[in-house]
Design an enzyme around this catalytic site. Structure first.
Site, short mmCIF file in Angstrom:
data_model
loop_
_atom_site.label_atom_id
_atom_site.label_comp_id
_atom_site.label_asym_id
_atom_site.label_seq_id
_atom_site.Cartn_x
_atom_site.Cartn_y
_atom_site.Cartn_z
CG HIS A 305 0.49 10.32 5.38
ND1 HIS A 305 -0.38 10.80 4.44
CD2 HIS A 305 -0.25 9.84 6.40
CE1 HIS A 305 -1.61 10.62 4.88
NE2 HIS A 305 -1.58 10.04 6.06
CG ASP A 362 -0.76 6.06 13.26
OD1 ASP A 362 -1.66 6.39 14.04
OD2 ASP A 362 -0.95 5.73 12.09
N1 CMC Z 1 10.20 3.28 6.20
C1 CMC Z 1 11.11 3.10 5.22
N2 CMC Z 1 10.88 3.39 3.93
C2 CMC Z 1 9.67 3.89 3.60
C3 CMC Z 1 8.69 4.10 4.57
C4 CMC Z 1 8.97 3.79 5.90
N3 CMC Z 1 8.06 3.96 6.85
N4 CMC Z 1 7.59 4.59 3.97
C5 CMC Z 1 7.87 4.68 2.67
N5 CMC Z 1 9.14 4.26 2.44
C6 CMC Z 1 9.85 4.24 1.15
C7 CMC Z 1 9.35 3.11 0.27
O1 CMC Z 1 10.15 1.96 0.44
C8 CMC Z 1 9.47 3.70 -1.09
O2 CMC Z 1 10.82 3.61 -1.50
P1 CMC Z 1 11.17 3.40 -3.07
O3 CMC Z 1 10.64 4.61 -3.78
O4 CMC Z 1 12.66 3.31 -3.08
O5 CMC Z 1 10.49 2.14 -3.48
C9 CMC Z 1 9.15 5.18 -0.90
O6 CMC Z 1 9.48 5.46 0.48
C10 CMC Z 1 7.70 5.53 -1.15
O7 CMC Z 1 6.90 4.65 -0.39
P2 CMC Z 1 5.49 4.08 -0.88
O8 CMC Z 1 5.19 2.83 -0.14
O9 CMC Z 1 5.46 4.02 -2.37
O10 CMC Z 1 4.54 5.25 -0.40
P3 CMC Z 1 2.99 5.13 -0.16
O11 CMC Z 1 2.45 6.49 -0.30
O12 CMC Z 1 2.40 4.05 -1.00
O13 CMC Z 1 2.90 4.60 1.35
C11 CMC Z 1 2.64 4.50 3.69
C12 CMC Z 1 2.57 5.39 2.42
C13 CMC Z 1 2.04 5.27 4.86
C14 CMC Z 1 1.79 3.23 3.47
C15 CMC Z 1 4.12 4.15 3.95
O14 CMC Z 1 4.90 5.32 4.15
C16 CMC Z 1 4.29 3.21 5.14
O15 CMC Z 1 4.16 1.97 4.97
N6 CMC Z 1 4.56 3.75 6.37
C17 CMC Z 1 4.64 2.95 7.55
C18 CMC Z 1 3.24 2.64 8.04
C19 CMC Z 1 2.59 3.84 8.69
O16 CMC Z 1 3.18 4.52 9.53
N7 CMC Z 1 1.31 4.07 8.32
C20 CMC Z 1 0.50 5.13 8.93
C21 CMC Z 1 0.08 6.18 7.95
S1 CMC Z 1 -0.63 7.59 8.80
C22 CMC Z 1 -2.08 7.02 9.45
C23 CMC Z 1 -3.21 7.02 8.49
O17 CMC Z 1 -3.50 8.07 7.89
O18 CMC Z 1 -3.85 5.96 8.38
#
Ligand code: CMC
Length: 427
Positions: A305, A362
């Site tokens: 998240h 989720d």
């Molecule tokens: N599985 C594997 N690796 C992950 C995941 C995951 N679900 N989420 C983040 N990472 C890794 C990512 O690859 C990155 O690694 P590095 O620093 O080595 O590049 C690191 O963790 C940070 O990730 P980020 O994408 O920079 O973090 P963010 O804050 O931009 O993204 C997120 C947050 C929710 C988009 C992401 O965690 C994700 O895509 N999760 C899966 C989709 C999901 O479950 N979304 C629902 C969010 S809750 C509902 C809502 O509030 O809408």
């Protein structure tokens, strides 16, 4: 006395006020920065930017805390109803019994949609995604309710808010009915908000439908957990759309469009699809390895998240609710075992620990919704239904905030400098 931050730039030192909220990090007020220092700040994804002041929802991502108007989400999920939470979010305080009764009465009396609106559905293909229908139909409300589109009039704003909250279940249920080729079911005002939605979704004219109180309570709780979440992507979209003076129905339609994405509201659908694909606990290590592989775009859906760097408090309530619903329905869903095992393995894996990736709201919600009988394509529509309360609360707050102006971010331009047009035969 206002505390000041000092910013050293080649063109001099600039003092910026530091503002404090009631809780949470201080913010540096950079509104005068461009005028005084001729620089912008750069923050794609707004990871360090507060776009507004808000008194509605507070998240402490490190502690895993979520408060609606100061009340912890766990307490509201246990003791409150979605209607009470809707009142709290939109009005600012928990209602007295009389206030709640009046609110429920008002919402209940706005549940029907204009008969003409039904024609919209018939224009869609039967296999249209419910979110595609929701975007269109909710946006179309502005063509039906002209008496509540003047955003300068507080009374019209209130009526629009009530209409949106009240009609969203009807609109979502109709999207479902259309997709399965069954007749639309009109609202029944003797039922609760959530009971009514269940009936409009699952009842058929051929037989009576009795709302199961365990399912009703579980779904009501899911709505509560999804009702608001501070300045997330879809809420910011609603605010940005509204900053131009657009009418509330158009703004909420914009929020629905943003929510649809798999990184936001679409994640519960993606999480369940992923659990189904994994299928058996023995296959989990393969998927964990894929999630960790930098060259593989696969991510564990329902994990991670932007704000929570701890267990999402909503996920805890969701897991307990999933168990309750599966027990009540006597469903032996192997997906639930896969989910619990996946969570256990991920939470003890160095990659997930180091990146602070925990299950989010989720991760378990899809299991519950699927057990209740909703197809995965409806999951995000249910999220939109619940989040409408938050969008409406934030929209009203924004319109009443004298400091808000049209949203207009700036950019770091990296394109070509000025150059002269070259005729096509000389390129
Ligand atoms: N599985 C594997 N690796 C992950 C995941 C995951 N679900 N989420 C983040 N990472 C890794 C990512 O690859 C990155 O690694 P590095 O620093 O080595 O590049 C690191 O963790 C940070 O990730 P980020 O994408 O920079 O973090 P963010 O804050 O931009 O993204 C997120 C947050 C929710 C988009 C992401 O965690 C994700 O895509 N999760 C899966 C989709 C999901 O479950 N979304 C629902 C969010 S809750 C509902 C809502 O509030 O809408």
């Amino acid at each position: 006395m206002t505390r000041m931050a000092r910013l050293e730039l080649p063109n001099g030192t600039h003092e910026l006020p530091i503002l404090s909220g009631s809780i949470g990090p201080d913010v540096i007020d950079i509104r005068r920065l461009y005028g005084e220092a001729d620089v912008f700040t750069y923050d794609p994804g707004f990871t360090s930017t507060a776009s507004c002041a808000s008194a509605i929802t507070y998240i402490d991502g490190d502690a895993g805390t979520l408060l609606y108007r100061g009340y912890p989400i766990e307490q509201l999920a246990e003791h409150s109803s979605f209607m009470e939470v809707a009142y709290l979010l939109t009005e600012g305080e928990l209602p007295t019994q009389e206030e709640l009764d009046r609110f429920v009465y008002t919402i209940t009396r706005h549940t029907m949609v204009h008969e003409q609106l039904m024609n919209f559905y018939r224009g869609f293909r039967r296999d249209a995604h419910p979110m595609a229908i929701m975007c269109g139909v909710v946006g179309a409300l502005s063509a039906f309710y002209h008496d509540s589109t003047d955003i300068e009039d507080p009374k019209q704003r209130m009526i629009a808010s009530h209409r949106l909250i009240a009609k969203m279940p009807t609109i979502a249920a109709m999207a479902y009915k259309y997709s399965v080729g069954q007749p639309f079911v009109y609202p029944d005002n003797s039922l609760s908000y959530t009971g009514n939605f269940l009936r409009m979704t699952f009842a058929v004219p051929a037989e009576p439908y009795v709302v199961d109180p365990v399912i009703e309570r579980a779904l009501d709780r899911i709505f509560t957990l999804h009702a608001d979440h501070e300045q997330n992507a879809s809420t910011s979209t609603v605010r940005l759309a509204s900053s131009s003076g657009a009418n509330p129905f158009a703004c909420i339609a914009a929020g629905i469009a943003c929510l649809w994405g798999p990184a936001h509201g679409g994640a519960n659908e993606a999480a369940l699809n992923m659990l189904r694909e994994i299928g058996r606990p023995e296959r989990i290590p393969h998927y964990i390895a894929r999630a960790k592989d930098k060259n593989d775009p696969f991510r564990l859906m329902g994990f991670g998240h932007r704000v929570y760097k701890n267990y999402d408090p909503r996920a805890k309530v969701m897991m307990a609710t999933a168990k309750e619903v599966l027990d009540k329905l006597n469903v032996q869903d192997p997906i639930f075992d896969v989910a619990r095992e996946l969570e256990r393995i991920a939470l003890s894996d160095e990659y997930f620990i180091e990146k602070k990736l925990y299950p989010n709201v989720d991760f378990y919600s899809g299991i519950i919704l699927s057990a209740i009988g909703f197809p995965t394509s409806m999951f995000t529509a249910l999220f939109a239904l619940a989040r409408t309360v938050g969008w409406v609360a934030q929209w009203n707050e924004m319109i009443g905030d004298p400091e808000q102006k049209i949203g207009r971010p700036r950019q770091l331009y990296v394109g070509s400098p000025r150059r002269d047009y070259v005729p096509i035969d000389q390129r």
